[in-house]
Design a protein around this motif. Structure first.
Motif, PDB file in Angstrom:
ATOM      1  N   MET A  25     -62.108 -10.323 -22.050  1.00  0.00           N
ATOM      2  CA  MET A  25     -61.640  -9.562 -20.894  1.00  0.00           C
ATOM      3  C   MET A  25     -61.473  -8.081 -21.228  1.00  0.00           C
ATOM      4  O   MET A  25     -61.824  -7.213 -20.419  1.00  0.00           O
ATOM      5  CB  MET A  25     -60.335 -10.165 -20.374  1.00  0.00           C
ATOM      6  CG  MET A  25     -60.539 -11.536 -19.748  1.00  0.00           C
ATOM      7  SD  MET A  25     -59.017 -12.410 -19.412  1.00  0.00           S
ATOM      8  CE  MET A  25     -58.319 -11.405 -18.120  1.00  0.00           C
ATOM      9  N   VAL A  26     -60.951  -7.779 -22.409  1.00  0.00           N
ATOM     10  CA  VAL A  26     -60.833  -6.373 -22.822  1.00  0.00           C
ATOM     11  C   VAL A  26     -62.216  -5.757 -22.983  1.00  0.00           C
ATOM     12  O   VAL A  26     -62.456  -4.624 -22.566  1.00  0.00           O
ATOM     13  CB  VAL A  26     -59.998  -6.258 -24.117  1.00  0.00           C
ATOM     14  CG1 VAL A  26     -60.094  -4.861 -24.706  1.00  0.00           C
ATOM     15  CG2 VAL A  26     -58.548  -6.621 -23.854  1.00  0.00           C
ATOM     16  N   SER A  34     -70.316  -1.280 -14.960  1.00  0.00           N
ATOM     17  CA  SER A  34     -70.512  -2.707 -14.691  1.00  0.00           C
ATOM     18  C   SER A  34     -70.475  -3.021 -13.203  1.00  0.00           C
ATOM     19  O   SER A  34     -70.650  -4.163 -12.821  1.00  0.00           O
ATOM     20  CB  SER A  34     -69.431  -3.511 -15.405  1.00  0.00           C
ATOM     21  OG  SER A  34     -68.154  -3.182 -14.886  1.00  0.00           O
ATOM     22  N   GLY A  35     -70.231  -2.029 -12.382  1.00  0.00           N
ATOM     23  CA  GLY A  35     -70.130  -2.268 -10.948  1.00  0.00           C
ATOM     24  C   GLY A  35     -68.726  -2.639 -10.502  1.00  0.00           C
ATOM     25  O   GLY A  35     -68.481  -2.850  -9.330  1.00  0.00           O
ATOM     26  N   GLN A  36     -67.794  -2.737 -11.438  1.00  0.00           N
ATOM     27  CA  GLN A  36     -66.416  -3.048 -11.093  1.00  0.00           C
ATOM     28  C   GLN A  36     -65.676  -1.760 -10.783  1.00  0.00           C
ATOM     29  O   GLN A  36     -65.967  -0.705 -11.338  1.00  0.00           O
ATOM     30  CB  GLN A  36     -65.708  -3.749 -12.253  1.00  0.00           C
ATOM     31  CG  GLN A  36     -66.236  -5.119 -12.577  1.00  0.00           C
ATOM     32  CD  GLN A  36     -65.498  -5.719 -13.755  1.00  0.00           C
ATOM     33  OE1 GLN A  36     -65.322  -5.055 -14.773  1.00  0.00           O
ATOM     34  NE2 GLN A  36     -65.072  -6.944 -13.605  1.00  0.00           N
ATOM     35  N   SER A  37     -64.679  -1.879  -9.929  1.00  0.00           N
ATOM     36  CA  SER A  37     -63.858  -0.708  -9.634  1.00  0.00           C
ATOM     37  C   SER A  37     -62.973  -0.402 -10.838  1.00  0.00           C
ATOM     38  O   SER A  37     -62.755  -1.255 -11.705  1.00  0.00           O
ATOM     39  CB  SER A  37     -62.990  -0.971  -8.400  1.00  0.00           C
ATOM     40  OG  SER A  37     -62.009  -1.946  -8.688  1.00  0.00           O
ATOM     41  N   ASP A  38     -62.469   0.812 -10.872  1.00  0.00           N
ATOM     42  CA  ASP A  38     -61.584   1.195 -11.971  1.00  0.00           C
ATOM     43  C   ASP A  38     -60.332   0.325 -11.982  1.00  0.00           C
ATOM     44  O   ASP A  38     -59.841  -0.048 -13.045  1.00  0.00           O
ATOM     45  CB  ASP A  38     -61.199   2.669 -11.863  1.00  0.00           C
ATOM     46  CG  ASP A  38     -62.363   3.593 -12.192  1.00  0.00           C
ATOM     47  OD1 ASP A  38     -63.326   3.130 -12.844  1.00  0.00           O
ATOM     48  OD2 ASP A  38     -62.308   4.774 -11.795  1.00  0.00           O
ATOM     49  N   ALA A  40     -60.030  -2.817 -10.994  1.00  0.00           N
ATOM     50  CA  ALA A  40     -60.370  -4.145 -11.515  1.00  0.00           C
ATOM     51  C   ALA A  40     -60.540  -4.096 -13.023  1.00  0.00           C
ATOM     52  O   ALA A  40     -60.124  -5.018 -13.733  1.00  0.00           O
ATOM     53  CB  ALA A  40     -61.642  -4.665 -10.852  1.00  0.00           C
ATOM     54  N   ARG A  41     -61.145  -3.025 -13.528  1.00  0.00           N
ATOM     55  CA  ARG A  41     -61.314  -2.894 -14.977  1.00  0.00           C
ATOM     56  C   ARG A  41     -59.980  -2.737 -15.680  1.00  0.00           C
ATOM     57  O   ARG A  41     -59.738  -3.345 -16.728  1.00  0.00           O
ATOM     58  CB  ARG A  41     -62.210  -1.697 -15.296  1.00  0.00           C
ATOM     59  CG  ARG A  41     -63.672  -1.955 -14.951  1.00  0.00           C
ATOM     60  CD  ARG A  41     -64.609  -0.804 -15.290  1.00  0.00           C
ATOM     61  NE  ARG A  41     -64.293  -0.144 -16.512  1.00  0.00           N
ATOM     62  CZ  ARG A  41     -64.009   1.162 -16.622  1.00  0.00           C
ATOM     63  NH1 ARG A  41     -64.032   1.934 -15.555  1.00  0.00           N
ATOM     64  NH2 ARG A  41     -63.746   1.692 -17.784  1.00  0.00           N
ATOM     65  N   ILE A  79     -63.519 -16.374 -13.714  1.00  0.00           N
ATOM     66  CA  ILE A  79     -63.654 -15.589 -12.484  1.00  0.00           C
ATOM     67  C   ILE A  79     -64.044 -14.155 -12.807  1.00  0.00           C
ATOM     68  O   ILE A  79     -64.924 -13.569 -12.160  1.00  0.00           O
ATOM     69  CB  ILE A  79     -62.353 -15.644 -11.661  1.00  0.00           C
ATOM     70  CG1 ILE A  79     -62.130 -17.058 -11.127  1.00  0.00           C
ATOM     71  CG2 ILE A  79     -62.371 -14.630 -10.526  1.00  0.00           C
ATOM     72  CD1 ILE A  79     -60.753 -17.281 -10.534  1.00  0.00           C
ATOM     73  N   LEU A  80     -63.419 -13.570 -13.832  1.00  0.00           N
ATOM     74  CA  LEU A  80     -63.735 -12.193 -14.193  1.00  0.00           C
ATOM     75  C   LEU A  80     -65.145 -12.056 -14.768  1.00  0.00           C
ATOM     76  O   LEU A  80     -65.821 -11.063 -14.520  1.00  0.00           O
ATOM     77  CB  LEU A  80     -62.698 -11.656 -15.177  1.00  0.00           C
ATOM     78  CG  LEU A  80     -61.322 -11.413 -14.571  1.00  0.00           C
ATOM     79  CD1 LEU A  80     -60.338 -10.968 -15.648  1.00  0.00           C
ATOM     80  CD2 LEU A  80     -61.375 -10.380 -13.466  1.00  0.00           C
TER      81      LEU A  80
END
Length: 98
Positions: A25-26, A34-38, A40-41, A79-80
Motif C-alpha cells: 500500500m505504501v 497512477s491515476g489516483q487522486s492525491d 487516495a494516495r 480493493i486498493l
C-alpha cells in the motif's frame, strides 16, 4: 520475535500479511502517475504505514497474549490494488489517445 508458525500459524500469517499489505500500500501510494487522486494516495499511504507498523509491533515488540485481528487488513489492500490497476490502465489509455 513472536512469529512462530509451529505454535500459532494464524497469528504468524496475520503478521506476515499485515507487513506485506502495508509495504504494498505504501508502494502504491508513492507512484504519482497512477491515476489516483492525491487524497487516495495519501490515505493509502497512511493506512499502509499503519498496517506495517502494527505488523512490526505484533511480530517483534508485543509481549501480550492478545491482539486485534482486523479483517479489513485482508480486503482493503485488494480493493486498493484493483483501484490502482484500474487507474493506471485508464491513464495509459488516455495517454495513447492524446
Amino acid at each position: 520475535m513472536n512469529i512462530d508458525f509451529g505454535a500459532d500459524p494464524t497469528f504468524s500469517w496475520y503478521v506476515v500479511l499485515l507487513c506485506i499489505s502495508g509495504v504494498a500500500m505504501v508502494g502504491m501510494a508513492l507512484v504519482k502517475n497512477s491515476g489516483q487522486s492525491d487524497g487516495a494516495r495519501i490515505l493509502g499511504g497512511v493506512v499502509g504505514a499503519a498496517f506495517l507498523g502494527y505488523g512490526v509491533f505484533l511480530g517483534f515488540m508485543s509481549e501480550g497474549d492478545s491482539y486485534w485481528m482486523f479483517f479489513q487488513a485482508f480486503f482493503l489492500p485488494v480493493i486498493l490494488v484493483v483501484n490502482f490497476v484500474r487507474g493506471a490502465l485508464a491513464r495509459r489509455s488516455q495517454v495513447k489517445q492524446d
